[in-house]
Design a protein around this motif. Structure first.
Motif, PDB file in Angstrom:
ATOM      1  N   GLY A  24       0.931  -1.381   0.139  1.00  0.00           N
ATOM      2  CA  GLY A  24       0.174   0.072   0.070  1.00  0.00           C
ATOM      3  C   GLY A  24       0.937   0.976   0.007  1.00  0.00           C
ATOM      4  N   HIS A  25       1.877   1.466   0.922  1.00  0.00           N
ATOM      5  CA  HIS A  25       2.875   2.438   0.748  1.00  0.00           C
ATOM      6  C   HIS A  25       3.812   2.155  -0.263  1.00  0.00           C
ATOM      7  N   THR A  26       4.253   1.003  -0.575  1.00  0.00           N
ATOM      8  CA  THR A  26       4.754   0.527  -1.664  1.00  0.00           C
ATOM      9  C   THR A  26       4.129  -0.841  -1.891  1.00  0.00           C
ATOM     10  N   ILE A  27       4.321  -1.511  -3.222  1.00  0.00           N
ATOM     11  CA  ILE A  27       3.767  -2.850  -3.482  1.00  0.00           C
ATOM     12  C   ILE A  27       4.623  -3.673  -2.791  1.00  0.00           C
ATOM     13  N   GLY A  28       5.581  -3.745  -2.308  1.00  0.00           N
ATOM     14  CA  GLY A  28       6.112  -4.546  -1.345  1.00  0.00           C
ATOM     15  C   GLY A  28       6.081  -4.559  -0.056  1.00  0.00           C
ATOM     16  N   SER A  29       5.503  -3.559   0.555  1.00  0.00           N
ATOM     17  CA  SER A  29       5.562  -2.938   1.848  1.00  0.00           C
ATOM     18  C   SER A  29       5.264  -4.447   2.736  1.00  0.00           C
ATOM     19  N   THR A  30       6.099  -4.620   3.910  1.00  0.00           N
ATOM     20  CA  THR A  30       5.899  -5.784   4.676  1.00  0.00           C
ATOM     21  C   THR A  30       6.133  -5.289   6.133  1.00  0.00           C
ATOM     22  N   SER A  31       5.132  -5.941   6.965  1.00  0.00           N
ATOM     23  CA  SER A  31       5.199  -5.668   8.494  1.00  0.00           C
ATOM     24  C   SER A  31       5.827  -7.061   8.891  1.00  0.00           C
ATOM     25  N   PHE A  32       6.046  -6.789  10.253  1.00  0.00           N
ATOM     26  CA  PHE A  32       6.739  -7.998  11.044  1.00  0.00           C
ATOM     27  C   PHE A  32       6.171  -8.187  12.522  1.00  0.00           C
ATOM     28  N   VAL A  33       5.453  -9.124  12.821  1.00  0.00           N
ATOM     29  CA  VAL A  33       5.085  -9.579  14.150  1.00  0.00           C
ATOM     30  C   VAL A  33       6.306 -10.057  14.923  1.00  0.00           C
ATOM     31  N   ILE A  34       6.609  -9.419  16.118  1.00  0.00           N
ATOM     32  CA  ILE A  34       7.862  -9.560  16.790  1.00  0.00           C
ATOM     33  C   ILE A  34       7.344 -10.598  18.208  1.00  0.00           C
ATOM     34  N   ASP A  35       7.680 -11.912  17.947  1.00  0.00           N
ATOM     35  CA  ASP A  35       7.592 -12.576  19.280  1.00  0.00           C
ATOM     36  C   ASP A  35       5.799 -12.474  19.876  1.00  0.00           C
ATOM     37  N   ALA A  36       5.157 -12.357  18.689  1.00  0.00           N
ATOM     38  CA  ALA A  36       3.569 -12.548  19.059  1.00  0.00           C
ATOM     39  C   ALA A  36       3.167 -11.189  19.865  1.00  0.00           C
ATOM     40  N   SER A  37       4.136 -10.148  19.830  1.00  0.00           N
ATOM     41  CA  SER A  37       3.667  -9.039  20.884  1.00  0.00           C
ATOM     42  C   SER A  37       3.798  -7.819  20.374  1.00  0.00           C
ATOM     43  N   ALA A  89      -8.324  -5.251   6.244  1.00  0.00           N
ATOM     44  CA  ALA A  89      -8.479  -6.769   6.140  1.00  0.00           C
ATOM     45  C   ALA A  89      -7.256  -7.429   6.851  1.00  0.00           C
ATOM     46  N   ARG A  90      -6.173  -7.626   6.295  1.00  0.00           N
ATOM     47  CA  ARG A  90      -5.046  -8.165   6.958  1.00  0.00           C
ATOM     48  C   ARG A  90      -4.625  -7.668   8.416  1.00  0.00           C
ATOM     49  N   TYR A  91      -4.648  -6.376   8.846  1.00  0.00           N
ATOM     50  CA  TYR A  91      -4.208  -5.887  10.082  1.00  0.00           C
ATOM     51  C   TYR A  91      -5.708  -6.106  11.134  1.00  0.00           C
ATOM     52  N   THR A 147      -4.418  -9.658  16.549  1.00  0.00           N
ATOM     53  CA  THR A 147      -5.046  -9.297  17.840  1.00  0.00           C
ATOM     54  C   THR A 147      -4.755  -7.858  18.353  1.00  0.00           C
ATOM     55  N   ASP A 148      -5.575  -7.362  18.967  1.00  0.00           N
ATOM     56  CA  ASP A 148      -5.621  -6.053  19.437  1.00  0.00           C
ATOM     57  C   ASP A 148      -4.500  -5.648  20.251  1.00  0.00           C
ATOM     58  N   ASP A 149      -3.862  -6.535  20.948  1.00  0.00           N
ATOM     59  CA  ASP A 149      -3.050  -6.433  22.144  1.00  0.00           C
ATOM     60  C   ASP A 149      -1.495  -6.226  21.586  1.00  0.00           C
ATOM     61  N   LEU A 150      -1.366  -6.408  20.195  1.00  0.00           N
ATOM     62  CA  LEU A 150      -0.075  -6.334  19.541  1.00  0.00           C
ATOM     63  C   LEU A 150       0.300  -4.426  19.672  1.00  0.00           C
ATOM     64  N   LEU A 151       1.452  -4.297  20.090  1.00  0.00           N
ATOM     65  CA  LEU A 151       2.104  -3.022  20.121  1.00  0.00           C
ATOM     66  C   LEU A 151       2.683  -2.531  18.751  1.00  0.00           C
ATOM     67  N   ASP A 183       8.544   8.343  27.672  1.00  0.00           N
ATOM     68  CA  ASP A 183      10.033   7.980  27.612  1.00  0.00           C
ATOM     69  C   ASP A 183      10.771   8.054  26.291  1.00  0.00           C
ATOM     70  N   GLY A 184      10.172   8.786  25.357  1.00  0.00           N
ATOM     71  CA  GLY A 184      10.634   8.857  24.229  1.00  0.00           C
ATOM     72  C   GLY A 184      10.473   7.913  23.089  1.00  0.00           C
ATOM     73  N   SER A 185       9.778   6.841  23.422  1.00  0.00           N
ATOM     74  CA  SER A 185       9.596   5.836  22.200  1.00  0.00           C
ATOM     75  C   SER A 185       7.997   6.239  21.578  1.00  0.00           C
ATOM     76  N   VAL A 186       7.804   5.592  20.347  1.00  0.00           N
ATOM     77  CA  VAL A 186       6.624   5.579  19.640  1.00  0.00           C
ATOM     78  C   VAL A 186       6.142   4.104  19.574  1.00  0.00           C
ATOM     79  N   ALA A 187       4.988   3.866  20.147  1.00  0.00           N
ATOM     80  CA  ALA A 187       4.471   2.540  20.285  1.00  0.00           C
ATOM     81  C   ALA A 187       2.925   2.681  20.706  1.00  0.00           C
ATOM     82  N   LYS A 188       1.992   2.095  20.351  1.00  0.00           N
ATOM     83  CA  LYS A 188       0.714   2.200  21.041  1.00  0.00           C
ATOM     84  C   LYS A 188      -0.100   0.783  20.573  1.00  0.00           C
ATOM     85  N   ARG A 189      -1.118   0.402  21.379  1.00  0.00           N
ATOM     86  CA  ARG A 189      -1.771  -0.931  21.034  1.00  0.00           C
ATOM     87  C   ARG A 189      -2.465  -0.658  19.597  1.00  0.00           C
TER      88      ARG A 189
END
Length: 373
Positions: A229-242, A277-279, A283-287, A302-308
Motif C-alpha cells: 500500500g505504501h509500496t507494492i512490496g511493503s511488509t510488516s513484522f510480528v515480533i514474538d507475538a507481541s 483486512a490483513r491488520y 490481535t488488538d494487544d499487539l503493540l 519515555d521517548g518511544s513511539v508505540a501504541k496498542r
C-alpha cells in the motif's frame, strides 16, 4: 559569558524529558518554516543570520532568562558567530554542535520492552527526521529493521551489548531516507532481506522478504506479514507475538501514503486491504511500532513511539473510514509534498547511484513526509 556547544544528543534528551529550551534559529525564514527542532517545551525565535550582522542588541530583549538558550543554523558556523555576539552582550548561550545536519542524523536508542520468549526490542528514534529503526536482540543475536545510513550507531550498539547481527530487514524500498541495511549486512556478514516486489530495479543481491517468512533471533520468532500500500512490496513484522512493526503502512496518528512511486491510484486499494483486512485479523494487544512518526505528540513519555493496535483501530482516523470511495479520496487528494530528493534516494537504495556523504546529507535534509494528512 562562555559560549559552549550543545551536542544533538543533549538536545534530544531535553526534548524527551520535556525540559524547557529556547531556540534562536538563525536560518532563513523559509528553511525554518519547512523544518525545525520540535518539542513540547520549546520556545522559538527565528531571526535570519544576515539580519544580525549589525548587532544582536534588538534580539537580546526577546530572550528569556529562565531557560537554556540554543542558537541553531544549518551547519553550525553562523550559530557560533551569533552565540559569540550574544555572549558579548552578557547572555549565557549555547549553539547546536554540527547544526541542523547533526540534528538530522542523531539517533536516540530507546528500549521498547522485554519480549515474552526472552530478549528485548529497542527503537532508534531519529527525532530530527521522524525515522524509527529497530533492533531485536536475544541470546547474543540481533536483527535490525529499517536501519538508517548512520550504520555506526547500530554496529556500536550491538558491540556494546555483545551481539552478533544475524539478519537485516528493510520493510520496503525507502524513498524518504537512505537505508543503511545493506551496509550493515556487508560489514557483519548478516543476511539482508528486501521485499522482491519493491526490488525489480535493485542491482545488488538480497534475500526475498516474503509473506510468512519466519526467522529466529535467539529464542525470539519474527514473522513477515505482506502489507502492501505504501509500496507494492511493503511488509510488516510480528515480533514474538507481541509487537507489530508496521513500516510506513500504519502510524500512530495517520496512515501511509501510496504515491512515492507515482502510483497512488494503483496502490490505494492495496493500502485499504492491508489496513482494513490483513491488520483486522491480528490481535488488538499487539503493540504497533511504525517506521516513522509525524508529530512530537506521538512520542510516549519515555521517548518511544508505540501504541496498542486496538487503540489505533479506535482512535486513528485512517482506520475508521468505512466508505471506500471516501477513503480513496482521502488518500489520493490529501498528500503532503514529496520528500526532498525522493527519486535520488530511491535510486540510491536500489544501488544505482553512490553519491558522497555530503550529497547524501543534502538528499535527506528536511522533514519526514511519509503520511497521509
Amino acid at each position: 559569558m562562555t559560549v559552549h556547544a550543545m551536542p544533538a544528543k543533549q538536545v534530544a534528551r531535553k526534548i524527551i524529558e520535556n525540559q524547557p529550551l529556547f531556540i534562536l534559529d538563525v536560518r532563513n525564514g523559509d528553511a525554518f518554516a519547512d523544518w525545525k527542532i520540535e518539542g513540547g517545551n520549546i520556545q522559538y525565535l527565528n531571526v535570519p543570520y544576515f539580519d544580525l550582522l549589525d548587532g544582536v542588541e534588538e534580539v537580546v530583549k526577546d530572550l528569556p532568562t529562565d531557560r537554556d538558550i540554543l542558537v541553531v543554523c544549518a551547519k553550525e558556523g553562523s550559530s557560533i558567530m551569533v552565540a559569540e555576539m550574544l555572549s558579548e552582550e552578557g547572555v549565557d548561550v549555547a549553539y547546536l554542535e554540527g547544526g541542523m545536519k547533526a540534528w538530522s542524523e542523531h539517533l536516540e536508542p530507546v528500549k521498547l520492552g522485554d519480549l515474552p520468549s526472552g530478549g528485548e526490542i529497542y527503537q532508534f528514534v531519529r527525532l530530527g527526521k521522524g525515522c524509527l529503526s529497530y533492533m531485536i536482540l536475544s541470546n547474543g543475536e540481533a536483527l535490525v529493521v529499517d536501519a538508517t545510513r548512520m550504520t555506526d550507531v547500530f554496529l556500536n550498539f550491538a558491540k556494546e551489548k555483545g551481539l552478533e547481527i544475524k539478519h537485516v530487514f528493510d520493510s520496503h524500498l525507502h524513498a524518504d531516507h537512505i537505508s543503511g541495511g545493506r551496509q550493515i549486512a556487508e560489514q557483519t556478514g548478516a543476511t539482508y532481506y528486501l521485499p522482491p516486489a519493491d526490488a525489480e530495479e535493485v542491482v545488488f543481491g538480497f534475500e526475498h522478504l516474503i509473506d510468512g517468512l519466519t526467522v529466529k533471533v535467539g529464542s525470539v520468532e519474527v514473522e513477515a506479514l505482506y502489507s502492501p500500500g505504501h509500496t507494492i512490496g511493503s511488509t510488516s513484522f510480528v515480533i514474538d507475538a507481541s509487537y507489530l512493526l508496521t513500516g510506513d503502512i500504519l502510524f500512530i496518528d495517520s496512515i501511509g501514503r501510496p504515491d512515492l512511486a507515482g502510483l497512488a491510484e494503483d496502490w490505494v486499494g492495496d493500502l485499504r486491504e492491508s489496513l482494513y483486512a490483513r491488520y483486522q485479523k491480528l490481535t488488538d494487544d499487539l503493540l504497533v511500532a511504525p517506521a516513522h512518526f509525524m508529530i512530537m505528540e506521538e512520542l510516549n513519555e519515555d521517548g518511544s513511539v508505540a501504541k496498542r493496535l486496538g487503540d489505533l483501530f479506535r482512535d486513528n482516523h485512517g482506520l475508521n473510514i468505512q466508505d471506500e470511495q471516501e477513503f480513496r479520496e482521502l488518500v489520493t487528494k490529501n498528500l503532503p509534498p514529496q520528500p526532498n530528493a525522493y527519486q535520488d534516494i530511491r535510486h540510491m537504495n536500489m544501488g544505482k547511484i553512490t553519491p558522497d556523504l555530503e550529497v547524501q546529507r543534502e538528499m535527506e535534509i528536511g522533514p519526514n513526509r511519509c503520511a497521509v494528512r
